[in-house]
Design a protein around this motif. Structure first.
Motif, PDB file in Angstrom:
ATOM      1  N   ALA A   1     -30.856  33.551  16.257  1.00  8.55           N
ATOM      2  CA  ALA A   1     -30.482  33.102  14.752  1.00  8.55           C
ATOM      3  C   ALA A   1     -29.684  33.721  13.911  1.00  8.55           C
ATOM      4  O   ALA A   1     -29.090  32.876  13.247  1.00  8.55           O
ATOM      5  CB  ALA A   1     -31.898  32.881  14.287  1.00  8.55           C
ATOM      6  N   ARG A   2     -29.528  34.859  13.956  1.00 10.27           N
ATOM      7  CA  ARG A   2     -28.323  35.499  12.968  1.00 10.27           C
ATOM      8  C   ARG A   2     -27.017  35.111  13.160  1.00 10.27           C
ATOM      9  O   ARG A   2     -26.538  34.637  12.290  1.00 10.27           O
ATOM     10  CB  ARG A   2     -28.402  37.093  13.152  1.00 10.27           C
ATOM     11  CG  ARG A   2     -29.744  37.766  13.236  1.00 10.27           C
ATOM     12  CD  ARG A   2     -29.640  39.294  12.931  1.00 10.27           C
ATOM     13  NE  ARG A   2     -29.130  39.570  11.817  1.00 10.27           N
ATOM     14  CZ  ARG A   2     -28.920  40.928  11.337  1.00 10.27           C
ATOM     15  NH1 ARG A   2     -29.567  41.862  12.180  1.00 10.27           N
ATOM     16  NH2 ARG A   2     -28.597  41.433  10.281  1.00 10.27           N
ATOM     17  N   PRO A   3     -26.297  34.800  14.262  1.00  4.21           N
ATOM     18  CA  PRO A   3     -24.956  34.447  14.463  1.00  4.21           C
ATOM     19  C   PRO A   3     -25.061  32.936  13.736  1.00  4.21           C
ATOM     20  O   PRO A   3     -23.859  32.341  13.241  1.00  4.21           O
ATOM     21  CB  PRO A   3     -24.377  34.384  15.672  1.00  4.21           C
ATOM     22  CG  PRO A   3     -25.817  34.780  16.461  1.00  4.21           C
ATOM     23  CD  PRO A   3     -26.810  35.488  15.786  1.00  4.21           C
ATOM     24  N   VAL A   4     -26.262  31.925  14.099  1.00  7.15           N
ATOM     25  CA  VAL A   4     -26.106  30.617  13.504  1.00  7.15           C
ATOM     26  C   VAL A   4     -26.270  30.568  12.283  1.00  7.15           C
ATOM     27  O   VAL A   4     -25.648  29.678  11.659  1.00  7.15           O
ATOM     28  CB  VAL A   4     -27.412  30.019  14.364  1.00  7.15           C
ATOM     29  CG1 VAL A   4     -27.697  28.720  13.745  1.00  7.15           C
ATOM     30  CG2 VAL A   4     -27.202  29.973  15.995  1.00  7.15           C
ATOM     31  N   VAL A   5     -27.073  31.329  11.695  1.00 12.09           N
ATOM     32  CA  VAL A   5     -27.124  31.588  10.160  1.00 12.09           C
ATOM     33  C   VAL A   5     -25.671  31.737   9.366  1.00 12.09           C
ATOM     34  O   VAL A   5     -25.384  31.228   8.566  1.00 12.09           O
ATOM     35  CB  VAL A   5     -28.151  32.505   9.568  1.00 12.09           C
ATOM     36  CG1 VAL A   5     -27.997  32.849   8.330  1.00 12.09           C
ATOM     37  CG2 VAL A   5     -29.600  32.057   9.903  1.00 12.09           C
ATOM     38  N   ARG A   6     -25.017  32.713  10.015  1.00  8.95           N
ATOM     39  CA  ARG A   6     -23.769  33.255   9.463  1.00  8.95           C
ATOM     40  C   ARG A   6     -22.720  32.197   9.582  1.00  8.95           C
ATOM     41  O   ARG A   6     -21.948  31.787   8.651  1.00  8.95           O
ATOM     42  CB  ARG A   6     -23.280  34.310  10.231  1.00  8.95           C
ATOM     43  CG  ARG A   6     -24.013  35.668   9.907  1.00  8.95           C
ATOM     44  CD  ARG A   6     -23.167  36.856  10.367  1.00  8.95           C
ATOM     45  NE  ARG A   6     -23.364  36.949  11.769  1.00  8.95           N
ATOM     46  CZ  ARG A   6     -24.094  37.940  12.336  1.00  8.95           C
ATOM     47  NH1 ARG A   6     -25.198  38.478  11.757  1.00  8.95           N
ATOM     48  NH2 ARG A   6     -24.142  37.814  13.668  1.00  8.95           N
ATOM     49  N   GLU A   7     -22.668  31.312  11.003  1.00  7.01           N
ATOM     50  CA  GLU A   7     -21.736  30.084  11.210  1.00  7.01           C
ATOM     51  C   GLU A   7     -22.067  29.028  10.054  1.00  7.01           C
ATOM     52  O   GLU A   7     -21.399  28.283   9.525  1.00  7.01           O
ATOM     53  CB  GLU A   7     -21.754  29.541  12.494  1.00  7.01           C
ATOM     54  CG  GLU A   7     -20.784  28.647  12.717  1.00  7.01           C
ATOM     55  CD  GLU A   7     -20.519  28.378  14.209  1.00  7.01           C
ATOM     56  OE1 GLU A   7     -19.919  27.273  14.616  1.00  7.01           O
ATOM     57  OE2 GLU A   7     -21.110  29.307  14.991  1.00  7.01           O
ATOM     58  N   LEU A   8     -23.553  28.841   9.678  1.00 10.64           N
ATOM     59  CA  LEU A   8     -23.747  27.741   8.902  1.00 10.64           C
ATOM     60  C   LEU A   8     -23.558  28.026   7.457  1.00 10.64           C
ATOM     61  O   LEU A   8     -23.104  27.234   6.727  1.00 10.64           O
ATOM     62  CB  LEU A   8     -25.515  27.500   9.013  1.00 10.64           C
ATOM     63  CG  LEU A   8     -25.728  26.709  10.321  1.00 10.64           C
ATOM     64  CD1 LEU A   8     -27.512  26.902  10.369  1.00 10.64           C
ATOM     65  CD2 LEU A   8     -25.501  25.641  10.273  1.00 10.64           C
ATOM     66  N   ALA A   9     -23.501  29.290   7.185  1.00  9.00           N
ATOM     67  CA  ALA A   9     -23.055  29.896   5.929  1.00  9.00           C
ATOM     68  C   ALA A   9     -21.577  29.300   5.721  1.00  9.00           C
ATOM     69  O   ALA A   9     -21.177  29.079   4.533  1.00  9.00           O
ATOM     70  CB  ALA A   9     -23.319  31.165   5.585  1.00  9.00           C
ATOM     71  N   ASP A  10     -20.717  29.724   6.513  1.00 11.67           N
ATOM     72  CA  ASP A  10     -19.389  29.671   6.750  1.00 11.67           C
ATOM     73  C   ASP A  10     -19.079  28.048   6.520  1.00 11.67           C
ATOM     74  O   ASP A  10     -18.238  27.602   6.019  1.00 11.67           O
ATOM     75  CB  ASP A  10     -18.821  29.905   7.812  1.00 11.67           C
ATOM     76  CG  ASP A  10     -18.555  31.457   7.958  1.00 11.67           C
ATOM     77  OD1 ASP A  10     -18.779  32.118   7.110  1.00 11.67           O
ATOM     78  OD2 ASP A  10     -18.687  31.894   9.292  1.00 11.67           O
ATOM     79  N   ARG A  11     -20.128  27.074   6.899  1.00  7.97           N
ATOM     80  CA  ARG A  11     -19.995  25.786   6.744  1.00  7.97           C
ATOM     81  C   ARG A  11     -20.531  25.252   5.260  1.00  7.97           C
ATOM     82  O   ARG A  11     -20.581  24.148   5.193  1.00  7.97           O
ATOM     83  CB  ARG A  11     -20.783  25.055   7.837  1.00  7.97           C
ATOM     84  CG  ARG A  11     -19.918  25.263   9.197  1.00  7.97           C
ATOM     85  CD  ARG A  11     -20.931  24.671  10.284  1.00  7.97           C
ATOM     86  NE  ARG A  11     -20.241  24.798  11.500  1.00  7.97           N
ATOM     87  CZ  ARG A  11     -19.679  23.794  12.514  1.00  7.97           C
ATOM     88  NH1 ARG A  11     -19.895  22.390  11.688  1.00  7.97           N
ATOM     89  NH2 ARG A  11     -19.156  23.823  13.609  1.00  7.97           N
ATOM     90  N   GLY A  12     -21.021  26.136   4.561  1.00  2.00           N
ATOM     91  CA  GLY A  12     -21.619  25.848   3.235  1.00  2.00           C
ATOM     92  C   GLY A  12     -22.974  25.368   3.310  1.00  2.00           C
ATOM     93  O   GLY A  12     -23.457  24.386   2.260  1.00  2.00           O
ATOM     94  N   VAL A  13     -23.903  25.953   4.340  1.00  2.00           N
ATOM     95  CA  VAL A  13     -25.159  25.488   4.075  1.00  2.00           C
ATOM     96  C   VAL A  13     -26.056  27.069   4.337  1.00  2.00           C
ATOM     97  O   VAL A  13     -25.688  27.631   5.570  1.00  2.00           O
ATOM     98  CB  VAL A  13     -25.670  24.767   5.385  1.00  2.00           C
ATOM     99  CG1 VAL A  13     -27.031  24.228   5.525  1.00  2.00           C
ATOM    100  CG2 VAL A  13     -24.731  23.399   5.391  1.00  2.00           C
ATOM    101  N   LEU A  14     -26.652  27.249   3.406  1.00  2.00           N
ATOM    102  CA  LEU A  14     -27.356  28.564   3.417  1.00  2.00           C
ATOM    103  C   LEU A  14     -28.876  28.228   4.275  1.00  2.00           C
ATOM    104  O   LEU A  14     -29.962  27.678   3.421  1.00  2.00           O
ATOM    105  CB  LEU A  14     -27.993  29.192   2.173  1.00  2.00           C
ATOM    106  CG  LEU A  14     -26.381  29.662   1.478  1.00  2.00           C
ATOM    107  CD1 LEU A  14     -26.590  30.184   0.066  1.00  2.00           C
ATOM    108  CD2 LEU A  14     -25.523  30.544   2.275  1.00  2.00           C
TER     109      LEU A  14
END
Length: 452
Positions: free
Chosen positions: A395-408
């Motif tokens: 999940a950690r890299p998924v969360v980081r990529e989603l944050a880069d897309r503007g979704v926390l």
């Protein structure tokens, strides 16, 4: 001219009394790698005020404000709507000090507010009495453990695996110096709570059982069953509540047999604020009140028979001899307690229940939508406003990529439990009244794309 209150002789005398050869001896617990032997690397020796302001503003601009993007973070710190009237009212002159009101004759506003705060917390948590707040939820939980040791004269504390790992970490740090033995149940990424495993660990040496409600994955344990098992060996049940809004929808822990209920009050009246300051909640049964840390405000009458408020019980290190104090870290978060109390007053009992209903409904909608994302599994279908997803990958890299897309997107369990491969794919998602249908859809679409 600089004011130097101590001379070299004064310092040498003080070091001699405590048996230290130099000031450096006072920092032996700090690893050498963490100590500085000069200025902080990378910082200029001086800069103009304008240059510093520009630099700090540029750093601040890198932050993502919680209200600017779809926001699903939780795990003990929640984004709720705080009415503008809260900020307005906490600045009124009646609340002369945000700290301990030592002089009742000039602090009646603060004292009355704390009295009402105690009444609200006691009713919310289902206990007889509550104190005037504590530093935060994690230290309040530890204070409950030490209180249980004083009451039971036993030193084994059983922790459910559903207790927030940061709360457990605080307890482990403190237990190094108190002799308390912590028996922590390993967390599992499953729908069922670990009630059975916790009960199996309770024995005649147990001082208390610590259970989070709802727990770190959003699950709701059976407090009544655990309380009965603890009481059978004269141990206490400590319930930890990190999301007080949940108590607008589920039964108060004190009504289910919890002897001590502690928690974090940030959800009501207090913004996220980069992690603090927050406000610790602490309540217990009346028979335990003399062992409760912190301070109690009470109602009385003055010399003319008029209603007034005073500090009734102050069993802390500043008020009595240090070795007799029930706590040395029971700081009263007065301003945050005031904000909590005002927000809860504005809501009222009916408003709190309505707020809880909205949170629950939105969380159910989010859980249903996210469970439709290919490869995503909803771990627990019983929750309040926070639930756990199991992703097909870490999940950690998924969360980081989603944050880069503007979704926390939420909090990855790999961040909370580094090194535990069994939890690495877990993602805890919190949904409050601030989340919109568009936010939920944005998360679902982005998660689908990232996992594709």
């Amino acid at each position: 001219m600089r004011y130097l209150p101590l001379t070299p002789t004064d310092r040498a005398d003080m070091l001699s009394v405590i048996g230290a050869d130099s000031i450096d001896d006072l920092f032996v617990d700090v690893p050498e790698s963490a100590r500085l032997d000069g200025p902080v690397p990378g910082l200029p020796n001086h800069a103009s005020e304008l240059a510093v302001e520009r630099h700090l503003s540029a750093l601040a601009a890198k932050n993502v404000a919680a209200g600017s993007v779809p926001f699903f973070l939780g795990c003990g710190a929640y984004r709720h709507h705080v009415p503008a009237s809260v900020d307005h009212l906490i600045q009124r002159g009646e609340y002369l000090t945000a700290y301990t009101p030592y002089q009742p004759e000039i602090a009646q506003g603060t004292l009355q507010m704390l009295f009402e705060f105690q009444s609200q917390v006691a009713r919310l948590l289902g206990c007889d009495v509550a104190n005037a707040s504590m530093y935060d939820g994690s230290t309040a939980a530890w204070e409950a453990v030490t209180m249980a040791r004083r009451v039971t004269r036993k030193a084994k504390a059983v922790f459910s695996g559903g207790v927030h790992p940061h709360y457990v970490s605080v307890a482990r740090t403190m237990a190094k110096y108190t002799g308390d033995v912590l028996d922590v149940t390993d967390p599992w990424l499953v729908a069922e709570t670990d009630d059975d495993r916790v009960i199996e660990k309770i024995d005649a040496d147990t001082s208390c059982v610590v259970v989070q409600y709802p727990d770190i994955l959003g699950r709701i344990p059976d407090l009544k069953r655990i309380a009965d098992a603890a009481h059978a060996v004269k141990a206490l049940l400590i319930a930890v509540v990190t999301e007080p809004v949940a108590l607008g929808a589920i039964e108060a822990p004190g009504h289910l047999g919890a002897d001590i209920v502690v928690g974090e009050g940030q959800s009501l009246g207090v913004g996220l604020q980069f992690g603090g300051p927050y406000v610790g909640l602490f309540a217990c049964s009346e028979k335990l009140v003399r062992q409760m840390p912190g301070r109690l405000c009470g109602e009385t009458v003055d010399a003319e028979g008029k209603r007034g408020f005073v500090l009734t019980l102050s069993t802390r290190e500043q008020h009595i001899r240090r070795e007799k104090a029930t706590s040395n870290i029971c700081t009263n978060s007065g301003l945050c307690a005031l904000a909590f109390s005002i927000h809860l007053t504005l809501l009222g009992e009916k408003g709190l229940r309505q707020l809880a209903e909205v949170n629950y409904a939105k969380a159910c909608a989010a859980a249903d939508r996210l469970a439709q994302v290919p490869g995503v599994e909803l771990v627990n279908d019983s929750f309040f406003n926070e639930f756990t997803l199991k992703l097909p990958t870490e999940a950690r890299p998924v969360v980081r990529e989603l944050a880069d897309r503007g979704v926390l997107a939420g909090v990855s369990l790999g961040r909370l439990y580094p090194g535990d491969e069994g939890l690495a794919n877990g993602l805890v998602v919190a949904v409050t009244e601030t989340v919109t249908e568009e936010d939920i859809e944005a998360l679902a679409v982005a998660l689908t794309e990232v996992l594709a």
